[in-house]
Design a protein around this motif. Structure first.
Motif, PDB file in Angstrom:
ATOM      1  N   UNK A  68      32.012  -0.458 -82.312  1.00 19.45           N
ATOM      2  CA  UNK A  68      30.717  -0.824 -82.912  1.00 19.45           C
ATOM      3  C   UNK A  68      29.763   0.196 -82.874  1.00 19.45           C
ATOM      4  N   UNK A  69      29.057   0.249 -84.122  1.00 16.87           N
ATOM      5  CA  UNK A  69      27.966   1.412 -83.879  1.00 16.87           C
ATOM      6  C   UNK A  69      26.561   1.108 -84.769  1.00 16.87           C
ATOM      7  N   UNK A  70      25.563   1.448 -83.960  1.00 18.30           N
ATOM      8  CA  UNK A  70      24.088   1.478 -84.831  1.00 18.30           C
ATOM      9  C   UNK A  70      23.902   2.683 -85.481  1.00 18.30           C
ATOM     10  N   UNK A  71      23.381   2.558 -86.726  1.00 23.46           N
ATOM     11  CA  UNK A  71      22.811   3.416 -87.639  1.00 23.46           C
ATOM     12  C   UNK A  71      21.597   4.203 -86.869  1.00 23.46           C
ATOM     13  N   UNK A  72      21.281   5.342 -86.880  1.00 24.51           N
ATOM     14  CA  UNK A  72      20.148   5.917 -86.357  1.00 24.51           C
ATOM     15  C   UNK A  72      18.725   5.728 -87.366  1.00 24.51           C
ATOM     16  N   UNK A  73      17.898   6.186 -86.930  1.00 24.60           N
ATOM     17  CA  UNK A  73      16.520   6.062 -87.690  1.00 24.60           C
ATOM     18  C   UNK A  73      16.038   7.115 -88.597  1.00 24.60           C
ATOM     19  N   UNK A  74      16.993   8.425 -88.677  1.00 27.00           N
ATOM     20  CA  UNK A  74      16.687   9.537 -89.512  1.00 27.00           C
ATOM     21  C   UNK A  74      17.866   9.630 -90.511  1.00 27.00           C
ATOM     22  N   UNK A  75      17.338   9.235 -91.914  1.00 29.67           N
ATOM     23  CA  UNK A  75      18.322   9.475 -92.745  1.00 29.67           C
ATOM     24  C   UNK A  75      17.750  10.114 -94.185  1.00 29.67           C
ATOM     25  N   UNK A  76      18.501  10.972 -94.841  1.00 33.73           N
ATOM     26  CA  UNK A  76      17.689  11.343 -96.212  1.00 33.73           C
ATOM     27  C   UNK A  76      17.371   9.988 -97.051  1.00 33.73           C
ATOM     28  N   UNK A 135      28.614   3.041 -74.278  1.00 33.17           N
ATOM     29  CA  UNK A 135      27.789   3.334 -75.393  1.00 33.17           C
ATOM     30  C   UNK A 135      27.160   4.900 -75.278  1.00 33.17           C
ATOM     31  N   UNK A 136      27.442   5.333 -76.496  1.00 35.60           N
ATOM     32  CA  UNK A 136      27.220   7.018 -76.652  1.00 35.60           C
ATOM     33  C   UNK A 136      26.044   7.081 -77.700  1.00 35.60           C
ATOM     34  N   UNK A 137      25.052   7.545 -77.334  1.00 35.34           N
ATOM     35  CA  UNK A 137      23.735   7.774 -78.340  1.00 35.34           C
ATOM     36  C   UNK A 137      23.785   9.333 -78.466  1.00 35.34           C
ATOM     37  N   UNK A 138      23.782   9.294 -79.937  1.00 34.17           N
ATOM     38  CA  UNK A 138      23.543  10.794 -80.623  1.00 34.17           C
ATOM     39  C   UNK A 138      21.930  11.232 -80.522  1.00 34.17           C
ATOM     40  N   UNK A 156      27.308   2.800 -69.627  1.00 36.60           N
ATOM     41  CA  UNK A 156      28.377   2.085 -69.346  1.00 36.60           C
ATOM     42  C   UNK A 156      28.107   0.460 -69.435  1.00 36.60           C
ATOM     43  N   UNK A 157      28.728  -0.306 -70.420  1.00 39.15           N
ATOM     44  CA  UNK A 157      28.360  -1.805 -70.279  1.00 39.15           C
ATOM     45  C   UNK A 157      29.832  -2.337 -69.674  1.00 39.15           C
ATOM     46  N   UNK A 158      29.428  -2.550 -68.282  1.00 38.42           N
ATOM     47  CA  UNK A 158      30.590  -3.116 -67.523  1.00 38.42           C
ATOM     48  C   UNK A 158      31.279  -4.327 -68.134  1.00 38.42           C
ATOM     49  N   UNK A 215      22.030   7.457 -83.793  1.00 37.35           N
ATOM     50  CA  UNK A 215      22.821   6.403 -83.891  1.00 37.35           C
ATOM     51  C   UNK A 215      23.618   6.264 -82.535  1.00 37.35           C
ATOM     52  N   UNK A 216      24.098   5.196 -82.458  1.00 38.51           N
ATOM     53  CA  UNK A 216      24.689   4.939 -81.010  1.00 38.51           C
ATOM     54  C   UNK A 216      26.032   4.068 -81.435  1.00 38.51           C
ATOM     55  N   UNK A 217      27.040   4.742 -80.702  1.00 39.14           N
ATOM     56  CA  UNK A 217      28.654   4.274 -80.761  1.00 39.14           C
ATOM     57  C   UNK A 217      28.844   3.205 -79.389  1.00 39.14           C
ATOM     58  N   UNK A 218      29.419   2.371 -79.827  1.00 42.49           N
ATOM     59  CA  UNK A 218      29.901   1.282 -78.591  1.00 42.49           C
ATOM     60  C   UNK A 218      31.588   1.374 -78.501  1.00 42.49           C
ATOM     61  N   UNK A 219      32.144   2.332 -77.795  1.00 42.65           N
ATOM     62  CA  UNK A 219      33.277   2.566 -77.730  1.00 42.65           C
ATOM     63  C   UNK A 219      34.306   2.003 -76.332  1.00 42.65           C
ATOM     64  N   UNK A 220      35.333   1.499 -76.712  1.00 44.34           N
ATOM     65  CA  UNK A 220      36.058   0.646 -75.631  1.00 44.34           C
ATOM     66  C   UNK A 220      36.450   1.819 -74.896  1.00 44.34           C
ATOM     67  N   UNK A 221      36.495   1.424 -73.584  1.00 50.82           N
ATOM     68  CA  UNK A 221      37.342   2.354 -72.546  1.00 50.82           C
ATOM     69  C   UNK A 221      38.776   1.800 -72.268  1.00 50.82           C
ATOM     70  N   UNK A 222      39.585   2.848 -72.167  1.00 45.10           N
ATOM     71  CA  UNK A 222      40.903   2.405 -71.796  1.00 45.10           C
ATOM     72  C   UNK A 222      41.438   3.094 -70.559  1.00 45.10           C
TER      73      UNK A 222
END
Ligand code: ZN
Length: 452
Positions: free
Chosen positions: A320-328, A98-101, A298-300, A253-260
């Protein structure tokens, strides 16, 4: 007490060339590209990045650099960054990262960007058959706003985001990519029934040693040669995320990236000050250098907990991703429709690409009545915060796509009126767009409207 501020793990000096940066960059995906930094889960860290061209495209008012842009160097990325948990155990294949921006923006002192149309012979864009020549607009930033001397009369807040966030592929996944993309190249249009309107664009972008940069691996060594021949180009988005060009991956926003691979080996780059859905001109957002402040978790075993592979292996998953709370915030939009009937009048069956193309062409044609050239509007729709939708995908035979444009970005009212389009010298806005003539040999789709 926690530390204040983010730890800088990849610094960038925009006055230096990509190969001269203190921490080496890379422009391919491969599991053997060694990490350049290590971060712990929960730690706030800062990653700086060059623009995708590594400074090859300049702030000069000319399109020569676009016309002759070397496509083999795309995109310079910062990373890979190895991620470990609080105990020092690395992320493992099968986990989700999970990568949070937490924050992002242009690099201080480098507050400008560009939007461009590639020459048809050099990559083209979504509408390359209508706009075959290279063109460029420079944008300047005033805090959250962008404006361009080349597209006067518009100003908008940026929904800033990285075009690329991804994890390294495993060798097994890399082999799958190379095999399936080679098939596209070899068997071509008929097998894949790609729509005719995109004929003149590359079918895939296979590995090439030309222009390849592999971080810490020394160019010219035997190891470099072997890896460069296998390493995937960064152009398409894939299972690892990558160049998804999702404009909403902005602050918070937060992106959930698969780990390979062990450590996840996160890379990012291709910062955009702003982009329209689809990034239609292809060099098409407001491209810039920039920074990200990130935090990872890390989500094991997250892949098996949350994702069901769709394909022959367990690797066929998507982030998968979540949109953040700050947008125009825009409250008024003018929306253009397109259906899956192409410019020659030919019917396509539920083809969303054809429908989206028609929606964009309709918007370009309409907005060019307000004093702009069609190239200017093509560039604008590629980079302003417009929203593309697949509105209908079941009503055979027509897919319906829509393109919504925020009215507030224009300094004039662009809505249809009973009095008609305003006229007058003030509206002539197509003066100085830097552009090059198209002198390739391919026939251009007959469309008299394309020559403005
Ligand atoms: Zn980009």
């Amino acid at each position: 007490m926690s530390n204040l501020g983010a730890r800088l793990v990849v610094p960038i000096d925009v006055k230096k060339k990509p190969k001269e940066q203190k921490v080496p960059l890379h422009n391919r995906w491969h599991p053997a590209i060694p990490p350049v930094a290590e971060v712990r889960t929960g730690e706030l860290f800062r990653v700086e990045m060059v623009d995708f061209s590594g400074g090859g495209i300049t702030k000069e008012y000319t399109a020569q650099d676009i016309k002759f842009q070397d496509p083999s160097i795309v995109h310079y990325l910062s990373g890979p960054i190895r991620v470990v948990d609080a105990e020092g155990n690395p992320a493992k294949p099968g986990d989700l990262l999970a990568v949070e921006i937490c924050n992002l923006g242009p690099l201080p002192g480098d507050e400008w960007g560009y939007t461009a149309i590639f020459d048809r012979e050099n990559g083209g864009g979504f509408l390359t058959d209508h706009f075959p020549g290279a063109a460029k607009a420079i944008w300047y930033f005033e805090g959250i706003y962008a404006y361009s001397p080349h597209i006067p009369g518009v100003r908008f807040p940026g929904l800033t985001h990285p075009g690329i966030v991804g994890t390294a592929p495993s060798m097994e996944l890399l082999n799958i990519w190379n095999e399936r993309e080679r098939q596209v190249e070899e068997t071509g249009l008929h097998t894949f029934k790609l729509c005719e309107v995109l004929h003149s664009r590359p079918l895939a972008n296979l590995p090439s040693t030309k222009g390849c940069v592999l971080g810490k691996i020394k160019e010219g060594s035997g190891e470099w040669e072997r890896i460069a021949r296998e390493a995937a180009r960064t152009i398409p988005g894939r299972e690892n995320g990558g160049n998804c060009d999702i404009k909403n991956l902005s602050r918070g926003s937060k992106v959930y990236l698969p780990v390979f691979v062990e450590g996840a080996n996160l890379s990012t780059g291709d910062m955009h000050f702003s982009q329209g859905d689809g990034e239609v001109a292809f060099c098409g957002a407001i491209e810039m250098s920039g920074f990200l402040e990130l935090k990872c978790e890390i989500i094991r075993d997250g892949m098996s907990k949350y994702l069901t592979p769709m394909g022959p292996t367990r690797l066929h998953v998507n982030p998968i991703f979540e949109i953040g709370p700050v947008e125009p915030r825009f409250s008024e939009w003018l929306v253009f429709e397109g259906i899956s009937v192409d410019e020659s009048g030919r019917q396509h069956y539920l083809d969303a690409s054809v429908a989206y193309k028609r929606a964009v062409l309709n918007a370009i044609d309409y907005l060019s009545r307000f004093g702009y050239s069609k190239q200017q509007i093509y560039l604008l729709l590629s980079c302003c915060p417009c929203e593309g939708r697949i509105s209908g995908i079941v009503d055979a035979p027509n897919a319906v796509a829509t393109l919504a444009i925020p009215i507030a970005i224009f300094d004039q009212d662009i809505r249809p009126k009973t009095t008609g389009v305003p006229t007058g010298p003030r509206l002539v806005r197509n003066g100085g767009l830097p552009q090059c003539s198209y002198d390739g040999n391919l026939p251009i789709t007959k469309n008299p409207s394309a020559t403005t």
